[in-house]
Write an enzyme that holds these catalytic residues in place. Sequence first.
Site, PDB file in Angstrom:
ATOM      1  N   ASN A   2     -44.605  42.260  25.303  1.00  0.00           N
ATOM      2  CA  ASN A   2     -45.257  41.128  24.638  1.00  0.00           C
ATOM      3  C   ASN A   2     -45.464  40.071  25.716  1.00  0.00           C
ATOM      4  OD1 ASN A   2     -46.138  38.978  23.153  1.00  0.00           O
ATOM      5  ND2 ASN A   2     -44.557  39.144  21.566  1.00  0.00           N
ATOM      6  N   HIS A   8     -53.797  36.807  27.047  1.00  0.00           N
ATOM      7  CA  HIS A   8     -55.186  36.373  26.910  1.00  0.00           C
ATOM      8  C   HIS A   8     -55.765  35.786  28.191  1.00  0.00           C
ATOM      9  CE1 HIS A   8     -53.667  36.835  22.895  1.00  0.00           C
ATOM     10  NE2 HIS A   8     -52.915  35.745  22.992  1.00  0.00           N
ATOM     11  N   PRO A  23     -43.958  34.291  28.142  1.00  0.00           N
ATOM     12  CA  PRO A  23     -43.669  32.872  27.947  1.00  0.00           C
ATOM     13  C   PRO A  23     -43.462  32.470  26.486  1.00  0.00           C
ATOM     14  CG  PRO A  23     -45.977  33.197  28.519  1.00  0.00           C
ATOM     15  CD  PRO A  23     -45.274  34.502  28.763  1.00  0.00           C
ATOM     16  N   ASN A  24     -42.492  31.586  26.322  1.00  0.00           N
ATOM     17  CA  ASN A  24     -42.132  30.951  25.044  1.00  0.00           C
ATOM     18  C   ASN A  24     -41.415  31.879  24.069  1.00  0.00           C
ATOM     19  OD1 ASN A  24     -43.343  28.381  25.707  1.00  0.00           O
ATOM     20  ND2 ASN A  24     -45.308  29.418  25.535  1.00  0.00           N
ATOM     21  N   TYR A  78     -43.522  33.111  13.666  1.00  0.00           N
ATOM     22  CA  TYR A  78     -42.708  34.034  14.468  1.00  0.00           C
ATOM     23  C   TYR A  78     -41.342  34.364  13.860  1.00  0.00           C
ATOM     24  CZ  TYR A  78     -46.297  32.933  17.913  1.00  0.00           C
ATOM     25  OH  TYR A  78     -47.510  32.781  18.556  1.00  0.00           O
ATOM     26  N   SER A  90     -47.241  38.335  15.790  1.00  0.00           N
ATOM     27  CA  SER A  90     -48.280  37.913  14.840  1.00  0.00           C
ATOM     28  C   SER A  90     -49.495  38.829  14.968  1.00  0.00           C
ATOM     29  CB  SER A  90     -48.686  36.466  15.125  1.00  0.00           C
ATOM     30  OG  SER A  90     -49.278  36.360  16.413  1.00  0.00           O
ATOM     31  N   ASP A 131     -53.723  43.938  36.161  1.00  0.00           N
ATOM     32  CA  ASP A 131     -53.750  44.751  37.393  1.00  0.00           C
ATOM     33  C   ASP A 131     -52.394  45.395  37.669  1.00  0.00           C
ATOM     34  OD1 ASP A 131     -56.399  44.249  37.875  1.00  0.00           O
ATOM     35  OD2 ASP A 131     -56.074  42.812  39.503  1.00  0.00           O
ATOM     36  N   ARG A 141     -56.012  35.251  14.116  1.00  0.00           N
ATOM     37  CA  ARG A 141     -55.757  33.881  14.584  1.00  0.00           C
ATOM     38  C   ARG A 141     -56.958  33.374  15.407  1.00  0.00           C
ATOM     39  NH1 ARG A 141     -49.893  33.689  17.079  1.00  0.00           N
ATOM     40  NH2 ARG A 141     -50.303  31.449  16.891  1.00  0.00           N
ATOM     41  N   ALA A 152     -48.870  34.321  25.669  1.00  0.00           N
ATOM     42  CA  ALA A 152     -50.208  33.776  25.952  1.00  0.00           C
ATOM     43  C   ALA A 152     -50.828  34.369  27.225  1.00  0.00           C
ATOM     44  CB  ALA A 152     -50.134  32.260  26.058  1.00  0.00           C
ATOM     45  N   GLU A 180     -48.576  47.406  24.310  1.00  0.00           N
ATOM     46  CA  GLU A 180     -48.729  45.961  24.069  1.00  0.00           C
ATOM     47  C   GLU A 180     -48.281  45.652  22.651  1.00  0.00           C
ATOM     48  OE1 GLU A 180     -52.705  44.406  24.676  1.00  0.00           O
ATOM     49  OE2 GLU A 180     -52.310  42.694  23.376  1.00  0.00           O
ATOM     50  N   ARG A 204     -39.103  28.566  17.351  1.00  0.00           N
ATOM     51  CA  ARG A 204     -40.506  28.270  17.624  1.00  0.00           C
ATOM     52  C   ARG A 204     -41.381  28.664  16.421  1.00  0.00           C
ATOM     53  NH1 ARG A 204     -44.243  32.282  21.272  1.00  0.00           N
ATOM     54  NH2 ARG A 204     -46.056  30.926  21.334  1.00  0.00           N
ATOM     55  N   HIS A 260     -47.354  42.435  19.673  1.00  0.00           N
ATOM     56  CA  HIS A 260     -47.370  41.033  19.261  1.00  0.00           C
ATOM     57  C   HIS A 260     -46.674  40.922  17.920  1.00  0.00           C
ATOM     58  CE1 HIS A 260     -50.027  39.942  22.493  1.00  0.00           C
ATOM     59  NE2 HIS A 260     -50.728  41.020  22.208  1.00  0.00           N
TER      60      HIS A 260
HETATM   61  C1  DQA Z   1     -47.820  36.424  20.628  1.00  0.00           C
HETATM   62  C2  DQA Z   1     -49.263  35.990  20.325  1.00  0.00           C
HETATM   63  C3  DQA Z   1     -49.814  35.162  21.461  1.00  0.00           C
HETATM   64  O1  DQA Z   1     -51.148  34.776  21.178  1.00  0.00           O
HETATM   65  C4  DQA Z   1     -48.983  33.908  21.648  1.00  0.00           C
HETATM   66  O2  DQA Z   1     -49.456  33.171  22.751  1.00  0.00           O
HETATM   67  C5  DQA Z   1     -47.537  34.213  21.809  1.00  0.00           C
HETATM   68  C6  DQA Z   1     -46.942  35.221  20.932  1.00  0.00           C
HETATM   69  C7  DQA Z   1     -47.192  37.184  19.439  1.00  0.00           C
HETATM   70  O3  DQA Z   1     -46.198  37.858  19.664  1.00  0.00           O
HETATM   71  O4  DQA Z   1     -47.677  37.096  18.310  1.00  0.00           O
HETATM   72  O5  DQA Z   1     -46.825  33.580  22.566  1.00  0.00           O
HETATM   73  O6  DQA Z   1     -47.846  37.305  21.736  1.00  0.00           O
END
Ligand code: DQA
Length: 137
Positions: A71, A77, A9-10, A22, A99, A84, A104, A74, A95, A17, A97
């Site tokens: 990635n 978390h 998401p996002n 980012y 950031s 699963d 954070r 959110a 995995e 954003r 990210h």
């Molecule tokens: C993220 C870090 C996550 O905490 C956040 O919710 C994101 C982006 C990152 O790529 O740094 O949407 O996964």
Amino acid sequence: MKILILNGPNLNLLGRREPSIYGNLTFDEFFESLKKNYPTVELHYFQSNIEGELINKLHEVGFSYHGIIFNAGAYTHTSVAIGDAIKGIDAPVIEVHISNVHSREEFRHVSYIAPNSKGVIAGFGLQSYELGLQSFL
Ligand code: DQA
């Protein structure tokens, strides 16, 4: 080698954003350069803001691809269901990210992806994806 980059998401808003966290590049721009730099890899990309669609994609590719660079945004978390799904497939997941989630807010220090992943890469901007790809090569 068949690799999927999966974004949650996002992450469709990359480039617009919160650029101080980012960056300014869109994911499409980055993905095009990645494909050019790794011509021997069969790179695929999928993004969704919907948890179930991410799970469906993991199921779809998880028994035939060599690896998944994920990635989960959110959902990292919060999502027991995604954790699963990763446990249930054969393909190794890295995995990633953009950031450094550990520098954070505390809620970003928790991951339902990490315990089921081959490794975790965080904090290197979009290069986190490239480092994930290199780990498969
Ligand atoms: C993220 C870090 C996550 O905490 C956040 O919710 C994101 C982006 C990152 O790529 O740094 O949407 O996964």
